[in-house]
Scaffold this motif. Sequence first.
Motif, short mmCIF file in Angstrom:
data_model
loop_
_atom_site.label_atom_id
_atom_site.label_comp_id
_atom_site.label_asym_id
_atom_site.label_seq_id
_atom_site.Cartn_x
_atom_site.Cartn_y
_atom_site.Cartn_z
N SER A 83 0.82 -1.21 0.00
CA SER A 83 0.00 0.00 0.00
C SER A 83 0.86 1.26 0.00
O SER A 83 0.51 2.26 -0.62
CB SER A 83 -0.92 0.00 1.24
N THR A 84 1.99 1.20 0.70
CA THR A 84 2.92 2.34 0.69
C THR A 84 3.46 2.58 -0.71
O THR A 84 3.59 3.73 -1.16
CB THR A 84 4.09 2.08 1.65
N LEU A 85 3.76 1.51 -1.43
CA LEU A 85 4.20 1.63 -2.82
C LEU A 85 3.13 2.35 -3.65
O LEU A 85 3.45 3.25 -4.44
CB LEU A 85 4.49 0.23 -3.38
N ALA A 86 1.87 1.93 -3.49
CA ALA A 86 0.78 2.55 -4.25
C ALA A 86 0.65 4.03 -3.91
O ALA A 86 0.51 4.88 -4.81
CB ALA A 86 -0.53 1.82 -3.97
N LEU A 87 0.68 4.36 -2.62
CA LEU A 87 0.54 5.76 -2.21
C LEU A 87 1.71 6.60 -2.72
O LEU A 87 1.51 7.73 -3.19
CB LEU A 87 0.46 5.83 -0.68
N ALA A 88 2.92 6.06 -2.66
CA ALA A 88 4.08 6.80 -3.15
C ALA A 88 3.99 7.03 -4.66
O ALA A 88 4.36 8.11 -5.15
CB ALA A 88 5.36 6.04 -2.81
N LEU A 137 -0.92 -3.43 9.73
CA LEU A 137 -2.19 -3.79 9.10
C LEU A 137 -3.07 -2.56 8.96
O LEU A 137 -3.77 -2.39 7.95
CB LEU A 137 -2.89 -4.86 9.94
N ALA A 138 -3.03 -1.69 9.97
CA ALA A 138 -3.81 -0.46 9.91
C ALA A 138 -3.32 0.45 8.79
O ALA A 138 -4.12 1.01 8.02
CB ALA A 138 -3.75 0.26 11.26
N THR A 139 -2.00 0.61 8.67
CA THR A 139 -1.47 1.48 7.62
C THR A 139 -1.61 0.84 6.24
O THR A 139 -1.68 1.56 5.23
CB THR A 139 0.01 1.82 7.88
N LEU A 140 -1.66 -0.48 6.18
CA LEU A 140 -1.96 -1.15 4.91
C LEU A 140 -3.28 -0.64 4.36
O LEU A 140 -3.39 -0.27 3.19
CB LEU A 140 -2.02 -2.66 5.12
N SER A 141 -4.30 -0.60 5.21
CA SER A 141 -5.62 -0.13 4.80
C SER A 141 -5.64 1.37 4.58
O SER A 141 -6.18 1.87 3.58
CB SER A 141 -6.66 -0.53 5.86
N ALA A 142 -5.04 2.13 5.50
CA ALA A 142 -5.09 3.58 5.43
C ALA A 142 -4.33 4.11 4.21
O ALA A 142 -4.82 5.02 3.51
CB ALA A 142 -4.52 4.18 6.71
N ALA A 143 -3.15 3.58 3.95
CA ALA A 143 -2.36 4.05 2.81
C ALA A 143 -3.05 3.73 1.49
O ALA A 143 -3.05 4.56 0.57
CB ALA A 143 -0.96 3.43 2.85
N ARG A 144 -3.62 2.55 1.39
CA ARG A 144 -4.34 2.20 0.16
C ARG A 144 -5.56 3.09 -0.02
O ARG A 144 -5.84 3.56 -1.13
CB ARG A 144 -4.77 0.73 0.22
N GLY A 145 -6.29 3.33 1.08
CA GLY A 145 -7.45 4.21 0.99
C GLY A 145 -7.06 5.63 0.61
O GLY A 145 -7.75 6.28 -0.19
N LEU A 146 -5.96 6.13 1.16
CA LEU A 146 -5.50 7.48 0.82
C LEU A 146 -5.08 7.56 -0.64
O LEU A 146 -5.35 8.57 -1.32
CB LEU A 146 -4.33 7.85 1.74
N ALA A 147 -4.45 6.51 -1.13
CA ALA A 147 -4.07 6.49 -2.55
C ALA A 147 -5.30 6.52 -3.45
O ALA A 147 -5.32 7.23 -4.47
CB ALA A 147 -3.23 5.25 -2.84
#
Length: 337
Positions: A83-88, A137-147
């Motif tokens: 998810s961090t990759l997607a957001l970046a 796990l929380a940032t997995l969801s949050a970062a993907r949602g933000l992206a």
Amino acid sequence: MTVEAGALRRLGSDPLRLALLAIRLGPVLILLLLVVIMSMLSPAFLTMLNLGNVLAQSAVIAVLAIGQLLVILTRGIDLSVGSTLALASVTGALVYSAAPSGPVVVLAMLATGMAVGAINGMGYVLGRLPHPFIITLATLSAARGLALWLSGGQPQQGMPEIVQMMGSGSAGWLPYSAFLVAAVALAVVLLTTRMVWGRWIYAVGGNPEGARRTAIPVDRVVISVYVLSGLAAGIAAIVTSGRLNAGSPTFGDLAELDSIAAVVIGGASFLGGRGGVGNALVGALMIGIIRNGMNLLDVDAFLQPIVIGVVIVMAVESDVVRGRLESRFRITQAARS
């Protein structure tokens, strides 16, 4: 101890020593076996063009796995790297549309990854959470949602030339992304073998309480490995975005599982304190070769996750066997002495 007894002990320990060596070299031996098998099954496998494809396809997993390795060495796990990759990647595309500068876009993508990593590390350490699984796990969801929110759920086209070069450029058959992986690997090797900080990582993973008693800044070490894991995700975003000339909220789907699988397949231990960059690279190449080989052989794509799952189980079981053999070897050595 009689001469006969000593001879028997030496004979008994030599097979154990050989078995232990074989288990430790297992991932490398399996990688070589995969190369031999694939070259026999497909004449196209060992061509320069295809080897370049394998390196290009493995680059993202390799970079993520190197970052994941640092986390696993401290007995942690980072589920947010995909998810961090997607957001970046989305951040980079949006920055490029507003300010078309290559260095600025690259810095924005790296900073995004490090920011998510810092949230993971500080959330885990300062929040006194029982396990990093929870915060990542929380940032997995949050970062993907933000992206998804920033991009409107749609890919954002356009990346600067430097990003495209790192993602899809090549020197002959050798992709530039392979040089990037080599640079990241070399940097982490130097950090973990030539700096006190690297020894601290292994100490924290091997015995966290013992590390605290010896005045090692455990909390800062743990936070740092999550920041570096996020940085690795930002670098992987550059490669992915460069290959497709876009930033997308769907990039990196299940990449966290690939990175964890690469580290485990390579022989690192979930118990912490054991593993190296070579482990991560071997595991990433194994996954890349398996997928490339199945594509060459026209195997159903739905079978690929099954094969990877079986390889993971075998790798974890070999780690268990290795631990038992090491215990027996230590007992045998103690008896001999």
